[in-house]
Design a protein around this motif. Structure first.
Motif, PDB file in Angstrom:
ATOM      1  N   LEU A 109      21.797  46.076  22.075  1.00  0.00           N
ATOM      2  CA  LEU A 109      21.942  47.476  21.632  1.00  0.00           C
ATOM      3  C   LEU A 109      21.670  47.606  20.130  1.00  0.00           C
TER       4      LEU A 109
ATOM      5  N   ALA B   4      21.499  46.758  29.190  1.00  0.00           N
ATOM      6  CA  ALA B   4      21.950  45.740  28.237  1.00  0.00           C
ATOM      7  C   ALA B   4      23.146  44.972  28.814  1.00  0.00           C
TER       8      ALA B   4
ATOM      9  N   ARG C 173      18.978  49.934  18.277  1.00  0.00           N
ATOM     10  CA  ARG C 173      19.427  50.865  17.226  1.00  0.00           C
ATOM     11  C   ARG C 173      18.663  50.667  15.923  1.00  0.00           C
TER      12      ARG C 173
ATOM     13  N   VAL D 159      21.949  51.498  28.194  1.00  0.00           N
ATOM     14  CA  VAL D 159      23.228  50.812  28.024  1.00  0.00           C
ATOM     15  C   VAL D 159      23.581  49.947  29.243  1.00  0.00           C
TER      16      VAL D 159
END
Lengths: 206, 206, 206
Positions: free
Chosen positions: B191, B99, B195, B96
């Motif tokens: 992200l 990103a 995913r 995270v």
């Protein structure tokens, strides 16, 4: 309409960017990189040598000043990427165009270096860098030994031609004629080296 | 006290340097390099992209002008180096933040290129270089194929976001708002790509 | 006739170029590159660090300004290439000269960076880059993990010495004396590190 030497070299270089990008993509075929990887490999192969030259000479990087180089390079890369899915492309198709591009890049690089006042040795080396460093960068990204350190005369053809170009210029030959003679010389020397397998001696120990 | 957009980006970038350096150290874990190797890997991962951008644009290299970037980067590297001996660090913690750093670096790089008058194509490419070239340099030093040439959208997220930023600026959106929107766009796109495993097509032959 | 500090450093650096080029050729022995490959490896090993420093500091690249560096470097490379066919060359002969070259390059690099107004951290890092980046470039071309990330203090010796140099200069020591002290310090520290196998801690996980 008559094109000037500069215009002829400009458009030839654009055309050479397409071909060099395309050849670079084929050189990377075994890695199966994704589309972005392909674009970066093509960028290095086609524009990497000139980029290094401009950085070393502290000139404005040519494709930063004129982004058409990027457009032509990536057009070549994308066309190759998609064509490869439909037809069988052969690396052999690029041998002749690649020799022509070597002549063109080398002469353009030598000219650029002379233009900022580099001496003969530096200018000829800058010609070689323009012609071959893109392939070295490509090989670094592909994680393989630089091809140009082992095959038939490639850098040798470039270096002889850049020295010839400088010699002609010093003897007051017209720039356009000198570029043409040196470029064709490199082209023919490279093709002869492939035809008769002319190679440099390799490092060997007693 | 109100921080300007430039100040917010400055301090965010410092913070991002720590995180990128730390992630770079973990990426190199299998090599067991020594402390100096770790510092250079972290330097490349965190500051390499911006360094390449500044060199190509002939701007003063940002960390030469302001050595705080080196301090934050090496703080991140050393902290990771020593923490790894005490606690189990996971690369997943960095997904995270990475990103977010991608969004930040890309927008900052695009801004820098627009600031020296680069056109849209060059500026968006400079944004991408700022965001991803550090990782490529890290992979070259680690002697492995660049990760960014094969995984889920990374450069793709960066490139889309840098084009979005330029589009917003051309439509007279306030710089701070454009940076925020484009940065968040990159962050979310990256992200989402992880995913839902969104990837670019890879090179494939008939 | 009395030589100035600048002259002594100039001629020492020329001499060091020969030795570094020669050592670079031996480092590449296992690859059996051709003569051009040898010249490029030697170029990277001997002049690569200073080239990177000048590019980062936006100085004129030193060998573009004075092509004698190329001549000395390639003289060293060619001599080694041909000698290796006649006599058995040992990498061990280069350990002591290489330590001296490290001291010289590092001090010269630190001076160059201070000369364009870099701060202490940047200047000392530029000294290290000048001393060690050539070896890293060589290892990238040889497709192997950088040696300087794993062996006995090399970058460590360089970095300590560049900081010592800056400390001496800040305390108004004469430039020539500071260069000599710092250079000898690096030389002795590197040789001690080899003698007593002094190494940095390596990355290790819990």
């Amino acid at each position: 309409m008559v094109l000037s030497t500069a215009e002829v070299m400009y458009w030839s270089t654009m055309f050479a960017s397409i071909l060099s990008a395309s050849a670079g993509v084929l050189d990377a075929r075994s890695k199966q990189f994704d589309l972005f990887g392909i674009m970066i490999i093509a960028f290095c192969a086609a524009l990497g040598g000139g980029t290094l030259r401009d950085t070393l000479l502290d000139r404005t990087v040519f494709w930063v000043a004129d982004s058409s180089y990027l457009i032509f390079t990536w057009f070549g890369a994308l066309a190759t990427f998609f064509l490869a899915r439909w037809i069988k492309l052969s690396g052999r198709w690029f041998v002749v165009p690649d020799a022509a591009a070597l002549g063109l890049y080398t002469v353009a690089g030598t000219q650029a270096a002379l233009g900022v006042g580099a001496d003969m040795l530096v200018a000829s080396f800058m010609g070689v860098i323009t012609g071959v460093a893109g392939g070295i960068l490509r090989d670094i990204l592909l994680n393989q030994d630089p091809l140009v350190f082992q095959g038939q005369w490639y850098a040798t053809a470039a270096w002889s031609g850049s020295l010839l170009y400088i010699l002609l210029i010093h003897n007051d030959i017209n720039i356009g004629a000198a570029a043409l003679i040196a470029g064709i010389f490199i082209f023919l020397l490279r093709l002869s080296a492939i035809r008769w397998n002319l190679v440099l001696p390799r490092y060997k120990e007693k």
